[in-house]
Scaffold this motif. Sequence first.
Motif, PDB file in Angstrom:
ATOM      1  N   ALA B  30      43.617  -4.888 -32.260  1.00 55.50           N
ATOM      2  CA  ALA B  30      44.645  -4.272 -31.408  1.00 55.50           C
ATOM      3  C   ALA B  30      45.328  -3.201 -32.260  1.00 55.50           C
ATOM      4  N   LEU B  37      44.960  -5.529 -42.948  1.00 55.88           N
ATOM      5  CA  LEU B  37      45.419  -6.079 -44.229  1.00 55.88           C
ATOM      6  C   LEU B  37      44.437  -7.104 -44.755  1.00 55.88           C
ATOM      7  N   LEU B  58      45.428  -3.951 -20.238  1.00 52.72           N
ATOM      8  CA  LEU B  58      46.231  -4.675 -21.231  1.00 52.72           C
ATOM      9  C   LEU B  58      47.554  -3.987 -21.527  1.00 52.72           C
ATOM     10  N   MET B 100      61.277  -6.669 -36.134  1.00 54.07           N
ATOM     11  CA  MET B 100      60.032  -6.833 -36.897  1.00 54.07           C
ATOM     12  C   MET B 100      59.703  -5.561 -37.658  1.00 54.07           C
ATOM     13  N   GLY B 113      48.823  -9.093 -30.494  1.00 56.14           N
ATOM     14  CA  GLY B 113      48.337  -9.323 -31.863  1.00 56.14           C
ATOM     15  C   GLY B 113      49.263 -10.237 -32.633  1.00 56.14           C
ATOM     16  N   SER B 121      55.538 -17.090 -38.888  1.00 59.46           N
ATOM     17  CA  SER B 121      56.687 -16.194 -39.023  1.00 59.46           C
ATOM     18  C   SER B 121      56.715 -15.113 -37.951  1.00 59.46           C
ATOM     19  N   LEU B 160      42.581 -20.071 -28.938  1.00 61.38           N
ATOM     20  CA  LEU B 160      41.935 -18.835 -28.471  1.00 61.38           C
ATOM     21  C   LEU B 160      40.464 -18.936 -28.860  1.00 61.38           C
ATOM     22  N   MET B 192      60.919  -4.268 -42.994  1.00 61.50           N
ATOM     23  CA  MET B 192      59.686  -4.531 -43.732  1.00 61.50           C
ATOM     24  C   MET B 192      59.708  -5.883 -44.428  1.00 61.50           C
TER      25      MET B 192
HETATM   26  C1  LIG Z   1      54.220  -3.609 -43.204  1.00 64.11           C
HETATM   27  C2  LIG Z   1      54.114  -4.721 -42.213  1.00 64.11           C
HETATM   28  C3  LIG Z   1      55.251  -5.370 -41.786  1.00 64.11           C
HETATM   29  C4  LIG Z   1      55.162  -6.398 -40.871  1.00 64.11           C
HETATM   30  N1  LIG Z   1      56.321  -6.992 -40.500  1.00 64.11           N
HETATM   31  C5  LIG Z   1      56.256  -7.995 -39.584  1.00 64.11           C
HETATM   32  C6  LIG Z   1      57.447  -8.618 -39.146  1.00 64.11           C
HETATM   33  O1  LIG Z   1      58.539  -8.297 -39.576  1.00 64.11           O
HETATM   34  N2  LIG Z   1      57.333  -9.618 -38.237  1.00 64.11           N
HETATM   35  C7  LIG Z   1      56.128 -10.017 -37.743  1.00 64.11           C
HETATM   36  O2  LIG Z   1      56.091 -10.918 -36.896  1.00 64.11           O
HETATM   37  N3  LIG Z   1      54.983  -9.433 -38.146  1.00 64.11           N
HETATM   38  C8  LIG Z   1      55.013  -8.442 -39.052  1.00 64.11           C
HETATM   39  N4  LIG Z   1      53.859  -7.850 -39.468  1.00 64.11           N
HETATM   40  C9  LIG Z   1      52.572  -8.383 -38.999  1.00 64.11           C
HETATM   41  C10 LIG Z   1      51.955  -7.648 -37.805  1.00 64.11           C
HETATM   42  O3  LIG Z   1      52.382  -6.317 -37.751  1.00 64.11           O
HETATM   43  C11 LIG Z   1      52.261  -8.306 -36.475  1.00 64.11           C
HETATM   44  O4  LIG Z   1      51.817  -9.639 -36.473  1.00 64.11           O
HETATM   45  C12 LIG Z   1      51.656  -7.530 -35.323  1.00 64.11           C
HETATM   46  O5  LIG Z   1      52.272  -7.880 -34.139  1.00 64.11           O
HETATM   47  C13 LIG Z   1      50.170  -7.735 -35.156  1.00 64.11           C
HETATM   48  O6  LIG Z   1      49.726  -6.976 -34.052  1.00 64.11           O
HETATM   49  P1  LIG Z   1      48.498  -5.992 -34.111  1.00 64.11           P
HETATM   50  O7  LIG Z   1      48.370  -5.378 -32.768  1.00 64.11           O
HETATM   51  O8  LIG Z   1      48.600  -5.073 -35.238  1.00 64.11           O
HETATM   52  O9  LIG Z   1      47.355  -7.083 -34.364  1.00 64.11           O
HETATM   53  P2  LIG Z   1      45.920  -6.941 -35.056  1.00 64.11           P
HETATM   54  O10 LIG Z   1      46.057  -6.844 -36.507  1.00 64.11           O
HETATM   55  O11 LIG Z   1      45.106  -5.915 -34.355  1.00 64.11           O
HETATM   56  O12 LIG Z   1      45.366  -8.373 -34.652  1.00 64.11           O
HETATM   57  C14 LIG Z   1      45.910  -9.546 -35.184  1.00 64.11           C
HETATM   58  C15 LIG Z   1      45.023 -10.726 -34.800  1.00 64.11           C
HETATM   59  O13 LIG Z   1      45.069 -10.981 -33.423  1.00 64.11           O
HETATM   60  C16 LIG Z   1      43.827 -10.795 -32.799  1.00 64.11           C
HETATM   61  N5  LIG Z   1      44.114 -10.133 -31.524  1.00 64.11           N
HETATM   62  C17 LIG Z   1      44.902  -9.036 -31.355  1.00 64.11           C
HETATM   63  N6  LIG Z   1      45.045  -8.760 -30.050  1.00 64.11           N
HETATM   64  C18 LIG Z   1      44.303  -9.678 -29.392  1.00 64.11           C
HETATM   65  C19 LIG Z   1      44.082  -9.922 -28.010  1.00 64.11           C
HETATM   66  N7  LIG Z   1      44.660  -9.150 -27.059  1.00 64.11           N
HETATM   67  N8  LIG Z   1      43.300 -10.945 -27.677  1.00 64.11           N
HETATM   68  C20 LIG Z   1      42.730 -11.721 -28.630  1.00 64.11           C
HETATM   69  N9  LIG Z   1      42.936 -11.565 -29.918  1.00 64.11           N
HETATM   70  C21 LIG Z   1      43.715 -10.545 -30.305  1.00 64.11           C
HETATM   71  C22 LIG Z   1      43.002 -10.007 -33.785  1.00 64.11           C
HETATM   72  O14 LIG Z   1      41.649 -10.300 -33.669  1.00 64.11           O
HETATM   73  C23 LIG Z   1      43.557 -10.487 -35.087  1.00 64.11           C
HETATM   74  O15 LIG Z   1      43.001 -11.696 -35.468  1.00 64.11           O
HETATM   75  C24 LIG Z   1      53.913  -6.807 -40.374  1.00 64.11           C
HETATM   76  C25 LIG Z   1      52.764  -6.156 -40.796  1.00 64.11           C
HETATM   77  C26 LIG Z   1      52.856  -5.118 -41.707  1.00 64.11           C
HETATM   78  C27 LIG Z   1      51.609  -4.425 -42.143  1.00 64.11           C
END
Ligand SMILES: Cc1cc2nc3c(=O)[nH]c(=O)nc-3n(C[C@H](O)[C@H](O)[C@H](O)COP(=O)(O)OP(=O)(O)OC[C@H]3O[C@@H](n4cnc5c(N)ncnc54)[C@H](O)[C@@H]3O)c2cc1C
Lengths: 758, 296
Positions: B30, B37, B58, B100, B113, B121, B160, B192
């Motif tokens: 997503a 990472l 979506l 976040m 995601g 967390s 899932l 962050m």
């Molecule tokens: C610098 C940094 C800071 C962050 N700070 C926070 C924070 O403060 N709080 C926090 O909660 N998180 C934080 N995160 C973690 C992350 O950004 C979140 O968890 C974010 O919401 C993940 O979403 P994404 O769309 O990037 O997921 P992705 O990385 O694309 O996917 C995450 C996982 O979910 C699966 N997935 C995604 N979408 C679907 C779907 N629709 N159906 C089935 N599987 C799916 C993917 O296969 C993967 O396993 C941080 C990350 C970074 C790099």
Amino acid sequence: MKHQYVGKTVPRVDAVSKVTGKARFVADFQMPGMLYGKVLRSPVAHARIKRIDTGKAKALPGVKAVITWEDVPRIPYCTAGHPYPDSSRRDTYILDNKVRFMGDAVAAVAAETREIAEDALKLIEVEYEELPVLVSPEEALAEGAVEIHEGTKNICGQHQFAQGDVEAGFAASDYVLEEEFRTPIITHCSLETHVSLTYLDENDRLVVITSTQVPFNLRRIMSQALEMNMKQIRVIKPHVGGGFGGKAEVVQEPLNAVLTLKTGKPVLLEYTREEEMVAGRTRHSTVIKLKTGVTKEGRMLAQSMKIISNTGAYAGHGHAVVYSIGSHFAVHYPVPHFSFEGISVYTNIPVASAMRSYGASQLNFAMESHMDNLARKLNMDPLEFRRLNAIKEGEKDPMGYFVNNSYGLAECLAKGEELSNWKTKRETFAAAGANQKRKKGIGMACYCYETTAYCGAEEMSAAIIRMNEDGTAVLYLGSAEIGQGNDTVMAQIVAEEVGIGLEDIHVIGVDTDVCPYDIGAYASRQLYMCGMAVKKAAVKCREMIVDFAAQLFDTIPANLEVRQGWICDKLSGNRLITVKETVWKAHYNMDRPRTFVAEAYHGAKCNPLSYGAVFAEVEVDTGTGKVDIIKLWSIHDCGKVVNPQLAEGQVHGGVLMGMGFGLSEQLLIDPQTGRTYNNNLLDYKMATMMDIPELEVAFVETSEPSGAYGNKSLGEPPCISVAPAIRNAVLNATGVEFNEAPLTPERVLLKLKKAVNG
Amino acid sequence: MYGVKQLFVPATVKEALEWLHQNPQAKVIAGGTDLLLKMRNQAMREVVLVSLHKLKELEGIEILPDGTLRIGAMVTFTQVNRSSLVREKLPFLAEAAVTMGGPQIQNVATIGGNLCNGAVSADSAPSLLALEARLVLENREGTREVSLEDFYLGPGRVDLKEDELLTAIKIPLPRHNKWGGYYYKYSMRRAMDISTLGCAVVCAVEAGGQVSQARIALGTAAPTPIRCRQAEALVAGRFLSPDLLIRIGETAAGEAKPRSSWRASKEFRLELIKELTARTLVQAYQNAGGEYRDEN
Ligand SMILES: Cc1cc2nc3c(=O)[nH]c(=O)nc-3n(C[C@H](O)[C@H](O)[C@H](O)COP(=O)(O)OP(=O)(O)OC[C@H]3O[C@@H](n4cnc5c(N)ncnc54)[C@H](O)[C@@H]3O)c2cc1C
């Protein structure tokens, strides 16, 4: 005297190239056939390497070299980037048959891509014979502890000194307080990690483009580690993304050079952030015992200090940092009787070395916390207690390391008192009542700090100015711009003294092939040392130009002077000719053509003290342990300010660094295995933009007689007193003494609960 | 560096589900802010990726005919924050969204995601638990719905299947006319940072000022995000008081199962749970229009 450029905010000479992304840092240099280096890092903290098999790694397509300790010269060298003789121990090999911390270099690979290099690392087979892991100095100093470096008993360095009779001083005191303070492992977090690009030029000379603070010392150390003469090595320092002391050292260049020498190819060796935070450098963690005797009236009579510094697996700058702590110890609050004992201990953790303030942050946290604890016991205002005991105008350093010819401490304290509204807040916050959940407090701390490396090291800088035919100029510097604004202030000095515009000056720094020697970017010395060298060169240059103009106008040089770019008749003030036109006429001249190239060096046997104070207002959330900084006042006597904006920027950065040290930053190591837990910027809690508090910066401009323009140090000082000022504000707010940094919410909350529950 | 072997960008959910069925080893991407990472750290290599970026189904935030709020799985945190619908119906969720990461992360990270990643967390989890959100999961065979609470199976594990996609999050809107919510993110930095503790409370207030009902959820307090039902039971029908708040905090701490790690000790986490559950409840109560004078 009125200056045209000095003392003024002018745009940085590298501003445009940096904001447009054109400025080139090491990793921006790409060369045909360039390979990528990667280092295999030890998965254990202490072991002998019994066997390494690189066969499979070498066989991987795209791999051009795999090197182990058997492929490198067996020459121990000192990594600390000081001038000769080495200020620290020669305990490092480019690669060794022993690993001393988790993350130590075991082998290195050069390959066509990063991915291939990483894959190759996994194919190297290593058999370790594990040794006991010593994480704390206590373990390392225990009877019968295994030696990390043979023949050292794990002592990297040790010294002591005393004056008067400290025991008699304690006996004569009305009150004696003895306390222990602890400071954490801090890491520099330069935006740019350690990175170098090495290659052989057409004459097979080794060229090292590297992110360093010490180009010349780096060349000297490499020449020793690789047994090459200096002519064979050219070091180029391009733009550097921060150093803070971590790059006042030869960390990875010799290893990269071996990869280039083996392959004949350019090799880029760039540390990842995770690698940097383990295999780069850190600030020493320390345990500091302070004991002070005072009279009822609050006058300090005697003081002793004992410090244990954990230097990690290799010396780096090692005990030189404790020497520096010792030299600053006796001068801040001079007492008739004092004693100092310091020891630096080898352990199996990442290498601690130089970091901004070179030990003064640790010393100052302990000393300034101790001062507040003392004042509290004496029921004195902590500011008054300091006024009573701190070094005074004209007072001599009892140890004679520093000179005190420009003194602004008292004025810094007065300014901080006024700006922060100290008196009122001390009273109102104390009266606010014990029942509040969020408690306000105000605290302060102050410091004095060196301006040069003397007499810990020789002091020298040099500069060359070459006038172009049209009167523009090239300034060659050995002193390293690493983001702090070095090149800009040096150009300001040339503009000021030669009488050309700032935009007329191009700075080249540093290329050891063309630039003059300089000991490097550390000890907050550059504007003071190199600034004087540049001034001397610029004055020489101006004199040569005026000389030539005198010939043109059939007069003597004494009758002329340069004003705002013009050569004028001194008496009448009449403008005769511009500096630039004079230079042009000299170069294109049938009768007496000439050039203007001036070189000057400045060597000093002098180390003036700078002073400053930090005042902090905080709010402590006693339900969550969080310390919110409401406002910080950061006040400095750095002599005359040469560029106000750069100076203020320097303070901003330093304050954030000090705030991290005080509240959140610490590199955490597993006490059993020696593994670094938090070698990334998520878990290492460096402040973000959102965490920056309100900050007011002020300068107390004294005039240092030995500085080119009355200036002294400002590079390191702004980071020094921040942590103890915050800590003292928390003490004021809560009545609880925190003698260990950082004051993390966990530490604060649990101690507050304990204080309440008894 | 990231070791991507193949990237598939389907145009419809149907196509995506078919492809996932054929390639069960593929990873859904997503925003990629968790996935990339892991790939950079080489926890995965030679990855086959299925991107959800072109799937219009979506996206979007809307009210369904049955009155629930639907948030598409690909909606980013910034979009949640800026949505006028969310701001109107669930203002606290709009605020919670920007606790976040930082602005850059909020712009790409998706709420789907965040949940599918399964992190204890995850900053969206406590609020969505307190709202009793349900997840819509689809594969080639069909669609199912699970409550967010049941979706969490264990540390880092969610319900899932390999060939399933989370397509939407459905939130039943609180019906009570005096209700409010609050999410308290406790972390070491203001941006962050991952939460040391996350606490969300949704509560409804009677005309007389009693709490009619409160739902309390915690993140990073047990192996998965949890609801604190005993603490909830304690507050139902009661007026807030300092005593009650202390008991709520202690009860929540009793329901949580924090552990010690180098990041924070159990002792510290328990203190935070006690303090923050009470604080969050008070804030939610005030957001619901309740009046409570907090001594802090
Ligand atoms: C610098 C940094 C800071 C962050 N700070 C926070 C924070 O403060 N709080 C926090 O909660 N998180 C934080 N995160 C973690 C992350 O950004 C979140 O968890 C974010 O919401 C993940 O979403 P994404 O769309 O990037 O997921 P992705 O990385 O694309 O996917 C995450 C996982 O979910 C699966 N997935 C995604 N979408 C679907 C779907 N629709 N159906 C089935 N599987 C799916 C993917 O296969 C993967 O396993 C941080 C990350 C970074 C790099």
